[in-house]
Motif scaffolding. Sequence first.
Motif, mmCIF file in Angstrom:
data_model
loop_
_atom_site.group_PDB
_atom_site.id
_atom_site.type_symbol
_atom_site.label_atom_id
_atom_site.label_comp_id
_atom_site.label_asym_id
_atom_site.label_seq_id
_atom_site.Cartn_x
_atom_site.Cartn_y
_atom_site.Cartn_z
ATOM 1 N N ILE A 40 62.646 115.101 91.706
ATOM 2 C CA ILE A 40 64.300 114.881 91.533
ATOM 3 C C ILE A 40 64.238 113.471 91.618
ATOM 4 N N GLY A 41 65.273 113.044 90.666
ATOM 5 C CA GLY A 41 65.411 111.719 90.471
ATOM 6 C C GLY A 41 67.033 111.371 90.838
ATOM 7 N N VAL A 54 73.705 99.597 99.311
ATOM 8 C CA VAL A 54 72.726 100.806 99.389
ATOM 9 C C VAL A 54 71.154 100.692 99.044
ATOM 10 N N ARG A 55 70.368 100.816 99.977
ATOM 11 C CA ARG A 55 69.091 100.812 99.925
ATOM 12 C C ARG A 55 68.315 102.063 100.378
ATOM 13 N N PRO A 56 67.695 102.893 99.466
ATOM 14 C CA PRO A 56 67.535 102.335 97.867
ATOM 15 C C PRO A 56 68.834 102.878 97.249
ATOM 16 N N ASN A 57 69.238 102.490 96.199
ATOM 17 C CA ASN A 57 70.441 103.161 95.394
ATOM 18 C C ASN A 57 69.818 103.885 94.465
ATOM 19 N N SER A 58 68.566 104.117 93.978
ATOM 20 C CA SER A 58 68.036 105.159 93.172
ATOM 21 C C SER A 58 66.463 105.397 93.523
ATOM 22 N N GLY A 59 65.947 106.522 93.173
ATOM 23 C CA GLY A 59 64.398 106.541 93.508
ATOM 24 C C GLY A 59 64.050 108.199 93.195
ATOM 25 N N LYS A 103 61.086 103.059 88.894
ATOM 26 C CA LYS A 103 61.537 101.992 88.286
ATOM 27 C C LYS A 103 61.955 102.569 86.923
ATOM 28 N N ASP A 104 61.570 103.822 86.723
ATOM 29 C CA ASP A 104 61.884 104.806 85.527
ATOM 30 C C ASP A 104 63.359 105.147 85.517
ATOM 31 N N ILE A 105 63.812 105.228 86.906
ATOM 32 C CA ILE A 105 65.136 105.937 87.087
ATOM 33 C C ILE A 105 66.314 104.781 86.182
ATOM 34 N N THR A 106 67.082 105.056 85.182
ATOM 35 C CA THR A 106 67.986 104.511 84.701
ATOM 36 C C THR A 106 69.384 104.980 84.723
#
Length: 263
Positions: A40-41, A54-59, A103-106
């Motif tokens: 899940i991204g 926010v850390r991390p703001n995506s992952g 890094k692939d999460i956009t």
Amino acid sequence: MGSDSKELLGIEPLELRFPFETKKQISCSMQLTNRTDDYIGFKVKTTSPKKYCVRPNSGIVPPRSTSDVIVSMQAQKEAPPDMQCKDKFLVQSVIVAEGTSAKDITGDMFTKGSGNVVNEVKLRVVYVPPPKPPSPVREGSEEGSSPRHSLSDGSNLNYQEVRSANITAWFNSQEMQTRESDDPPSLAAVKAQKDQEGFTSETSALISKLTEERNSAIQQNNKLRQELDLVRRDLSKQNGGFSFAVVAAIALLGILLGFIMKR
């Protein structure tokens, strides 16, 4: 939630509670739990991006695992009216292929045009009062502390006044101990010490003098004893000669008397 009813990520808590204090950065955390067998991204958004970090703001959250997200609020100059906050957070999640990296999460992966099924969970922000600091004075009575007044008696002292009185008494006792330890010795104490030193020196001199006189007296006494022994010896010789003559005279007189009486 999105159009799909399937929940991809479990989020705890659903309220971000910040113990609000002015001029201080405050942080709280939330936990994302993936209970599925898919990767899940996720992406975290907020209505006030300049106010929060926010850390991390995506992952990526792997299957059957969890991920922690830290939300930090920048230091605020003043508190909001009535401590009410209208800020909101949005957590978006989608299923991604295995091997996808963070890094692939956009952002495009979470749009309607991407064709992905996007789950969305909204979180609200709540300001709470900061925790109260511990009391500087122990509740129980201690030796040396001032007696506590009962709150149930007829006195007009309330709890704050009683605690203030205890704190004042404690500081006064500490100050008195500090003064006593820091004060220089008084003139009387110095004089007494000097008098004691002088008395000690005079006593030592007197003892030495008496010792010398005693030794001299002992020598004179021994000398007198020797002279007295000589005198006694002379008298003994004289007394011995006188006694022999008297005895001889008496003996002769006895012989004569005996001779006369026989006749």
